[in-house]
Design a protein around this motif. Structure first.
Motif, mmCIF file in Angstrom:
data_model
loop_
_atom_site.group_PDB
_atom_site.id
_atom_site.type_symbol
_atom_site.label_atom_id
_atom_site.label_comp_id
_atom_site.label_asym_id
_atom_site.label_seq_id
_atom_site.Cartn_x
_atom_site.Cartn_y
_atom_site.Cartn_z
ATOM 1 N N MET A 166 143.139 103.615 2.848
ATOM 2 C CA MET A 166 142.381 104.222 1.606
ATOM 3 C C MET A 166 140.975 105.112 2.102
ATOM 4 S SD MET A 166 142.847 101.367 -1.081
ATOM 5 C CE MET A 166 141.573 101.525 -2.231
ATOM 6 N N PHE A 167 140.474 104.168 2.923
ATOM 7 C CA PHE A 167 139.076 104.804 3.558
ATOM 8 C C PHE A 167 139.201 106.063 4.360
ATOM 9 C CE2 PHE A 167 135.916 104.792 7.086
ATOM 10 C CZ PHE A 167 134.736 105.009 6.224
ATOM 11 N N ALA A 220 140.654 108.813 1.638
ATOM 12 C CA ALA A 220 139.990 109.505 0.999
ATOM 13 C C ALA A 220 138.835 110.157 1.378
ATOM 14 C CB ALA A 220 139.450 108.147 0.086
ATOM 15 N N LEU A 221 138.428 109.794 2.799
ATOM 16 C CA LEU A 221 137.297 110.487 3.216
ATOM 17 C C LEU A 221 137.509 111.856 3.988
ATOM 18 C CD1 LEU A 221 134.617 109.729 3.891
ATOM 19 C CD2 LEU A 221 134.959 108.795 6.150
ATOM 20 N N PHE A 240 146.076 110.936 -1.016
ATOM 21 C CA PHE A 240 144.636 110.900 -1.191
ATOM 22 C C PHE A 240 143.915 112.408 -1.048
ATOM 23 C CE2 PHE A 240 145.147 106.567 0.462
ATOM 24 C CZ PHE A 240 144.805 106.053 -0.890
ATOM 25 N N PRO A 260 144.171 115.622 -2.503
ATOM 26 C CA PRO A 260 143.668 116.336 -3.631
ATOM 27 C C PRO A 260 142.340 115.688 -4.056
ATOM 28 C CG PRO A 260 145.834 115.682 -4.065
ATOM 29 C CD PRO A 260 145.631 114.791 -2.846
ATOM 30 N N VAL A 261 141.926 114.557 -3.521
ATOM 31 C CA VAL A 261 140.727 114.031 -3.932
ATOM 32 C C VAL A 261 139.796 113.563 -2.834
ATOM 33 C CG1 VAL A 261 141.655 112.932 -6.016
ATOM 34 C CG2 VAL A 261 141.461 111.329 -4.236
ATOM 35 N N SER A 262 140.185 114.021 -1.649
ATOM 36 C CA SER A 262 139.427 113.520 -0.405
ATOM 37 C C SER A 262 138.080 114.188 -0.497
ATOM 38 C CB SER A 262 140.177 113.923 0.641
ATOM 39 O OG SER A 262 140.282 115.322 1.059
ATOM 40 N N VAL A 263 137.284 113.562 0.332
ATOM 41 C CA VAL A 263 135.641 113.754 0.324
ATOM 42 C C VAL A 263 135.850 115.181 1.011
ATOM 43 C CG1 VAL A 263 133.303 113.316 1.258
ATOM 44 C CG2 VAL A 263 134.875 111.669 0.114
ATOM 45 N N ARG A 308 137.071 118.477 2.172
ATOM 46 C CA ARG A 308 138.107 119.581 1.283
ATOM 47 C C ARG A 308 137.848 120.983 1.706
ATOM 48 N NH1 ARG A 308 138.939 117.074 -2.749
ATOM 49 N NH2 ARG A 308 139.448 118.681 -4.463
ATOM 50 N N ALA A 323 136.772 115.571 -8.104
ATOM 51 C CA ALA A 323 137.598 115.008 -7.087
ATOM 52 C C ALA A 323 137.005 114.472 -6.017
ATOM 53 C CB ALA A 323 138.599 116.433 -6.620
ATOM 54 N N MET A 324 135.744 114.988 -5.855
ATOM 55 C CA MET A 324 134.922 114.430 -4.460
ATOM 56 C C MET A 324 134.413 113.071 -5.035
ATOM 57 S SD MET A 324 132.878 116.943 -2.251
ATOM 58 C CE MET A 324 131.308 115.673 -1.810
ATOM 59 N N ILE A 361 135.719 110.944 -7.121
ATOM 60 C CA ILE A 361 136.835 109.920 -7.250
ATOM 61 C C ILE A 361 137.086 109.820 -5.553
ATOM 62 C CG2 ILE A 361 139.290 109.764 -7.455
ATOM 63 C CD1 ILE A 361 139.088 111.710 -9.660
ATOM 64 N N GLY A 362 137.042 110.665 -4.695
ATOM 65 C CA GLY A 362 137.278 110.287 -3.225
ATOM 66 C C GLY A 362 136.098 109.707 -2.650
ATOM 67 N N ILE A 363 134.855 109.578 -3.002
ATOM 68 C CA ILE A 363 133.974 108.754 -2.566
ATOM 69 C C ILE A 363 134.253 107.524 -3.197
ATOM 70 C CG2 ILE A 363 131.337 108.393 -2.799
ATOM 71 C CD1 ILE A 363 131.016 111.488 -2.913
ATOM 72 N N ILE A 418 137.000 105.916 -3.834
ATOM 73 C CA ILE A 418 138.216 105.532 -3.245
ATOM 74 C C ILE A 418 137.684 104.875 -1.891
ATOM 75 C CG2 ILE A 418 140.609 105.689 -2.514
ATOM 76 C CD1 ILE A 418 140.968 107.724 -4.738
ATOM 77 N N THR A 419 136.851 105.832 -1.328
ATOM 78 C CA THR A 419 136.254 105.435 -0.032
ATOM 79 C C THR A 419 135.804 103.855 0.124
ATOM 80 O OG1 THR A 419 135.955 107.895 0.521
ATOM 81 C CG2 THR A 419 134.805 106.352 2.046
ATOM 82 N N LEU A 453 135.766 101.840 -2.298
ATOM 83 C CA LEU A 453 136.971 100.622 -2.572
ATOM 84 C C LEU A 453 137.597 100.320 -1.335
ATOM 85 C CD1 LEU A 453 138.048 99.182 -5.124
ATOM 86 C CD2 LEU A 453 139.889 100.973 -5.536
#
Lengths: 287, 61
Positions: free
Chosen positions: A85-86, A89-90, A223, A225-228, A230, B19-20, B22-24, B26-27, B29
């Motif tokens: 996840m880390f 998502a990153l 992850f 579509p929502v990654s930091v 992008r 989106a970002m 949410i990404g932060i 999840i990071t 989490l």
């Protein structure tokens, strides 16, 4: 800048080679036919890198996930799930494009000239969903539920499919250990056939393992579509010339979906964009 | 497939900013999950598996 220069990928390949070397730099393992047993093996590496590779310094997250969900005392793998996840998502699938040793091998194989390279074919889109099924069945469900008398599940993806394990672990260890050579059987043969098929296909199709099989890419793609980290498109600068979609080897149209689950962040599209409309949220990338 | 609209919304219907965020989330989490997993001893299972040659992984087991 001419087109050839803008599609040159050796900058990225240098990073991939450096990372592959750093994460497999236990050179004594290759000399002695054994694996590293130090404390770094507590940690996962972000890419698909077999922990039974003689040079591996860290653990493969896919192997680690199966080890925990298949153990009798745990069934939920918070440590590895949290790691995925880390990273996911990153960075999304940045790891696939830049830090995965098996991705590097496929990239290099695809540079070999061939009569007709295949970009897509009927059923390609559907076949790409297979990696999610493989993750669910072979990485999670089978190790969790197909267990022995002690309640221990085997790492079924590693055992039955993973070509990275065969290439990075199986081949060197069997070559370096006489005892292991006597123990090989049908499973070893099957895995070598699978490896050979994937390596040959890599010459014709760009990254077939990543597109259709890799469970790690499947997880990271969720992850994306929502990654930091992008991609973004400046609609005012974009002329819709289609150069980015044409140059993408994963068959993504970055103008429509810059953060598409299939994008491996190789950066070819951002480099080819003639107006600089396609970019990342951390600046120009992939040069 | 729908195209991304002019406000920067993607197929998911989320703006880049959302989106970002949410990404932060999840990071963070993910970090919490990792800490919890380490606390309950999962790292030892990973280590144990990784320091012994995985016969299944290499196609022998």
């Amino acid at each position: 800048m001419d087109k050839k220069k803008r599609t040159n990928e050796w900058g990225r390949h240098r990073v991939q080679i450096l990372w592959a070397f750093l994460s497999n730099s236990y050179l004594a393992g290759f000399a002695k036919g054994r694996i590293y047993q130090g404390k770094l093996k507590n940690l996962c590496v972000p890419g698909l890198n077999c922990y039974s590779c003689p040079g591996a310094l860290g653990s493969c997250p896919v192997g680690a996930m199966q080890a925990v969900v298949g153990s009798w005392n745990f069934k939920l793998a918070f440590y590895v799930a949290g790691f995925l996840m880390f990273i996911g998502a990153l960075t999304g699938r940045f790891v696939c494009g830049w830090l995965c040793p098996f991705g590097l091998i496929q990239d290099l194989l695809h540079k070999i000239p061939f009569l007709k390279k295949i970009n897509t074919f009927p059923g390609d889109r559907l076949l790409r969903k297979m990696k999610y099924v493989i993750f669910l069945v072979f990485v999670l469900l089978m190790p969790m539920f197909v267990v022995d008398l002690l309640g221990q599940g085997a790492p079924y993806f590693c055992k039955l499919i993973c070509p990275a394990g065969t290439l990075e672990g199986g081949l060197p260890l069997v070559l370096l250990n006489k005892g292991m050579r006597g123990a090989i059987g049908w499973l070893y043969a099957w895995k070598n056939v699978l490896l050979a098929v994937i390596l040959i296909l890599s010459v014709i199709i760009y990254r077939p393992f990543c597109k259709y099989i890799c469970p790690l890419g499947a997880v990271y793609s969720l992850f994306q579509p929502v990654s930091v980290f992008r991609y973004k498109v400046d609609q005012e600068l974009c002329t819709h010339c289609g150069a980015c979609a044409k140059v993408c080897k994963m068959q993504v149209n970055p103008v429509k979906t810059p953060n598409h689950p299939e994008c491996i962040r190789c950066g070819r599209c951002t480099k080819i964009c003639p107006t600089g409309a396609l970019n990342t949220n951390v600046g120009k990338f992939g040069k | 497939m729908k195209e991304k609209n002019k406000k920067g919304r993607e197929l998911s219907g989320l703006s880049d900013r959302t989106a970002m965020k949410i990404g932060i989330g999840i990071t963070i989490l993910g970090l919490i999950f990792m800490a919890f997993g380490i606390w309950r001893g999962e790292m030892a299972v990973v280590f144990e598996k990784a320091v012994n040659i995985c016969m299944e992984c290499i196609g022998i087991g």
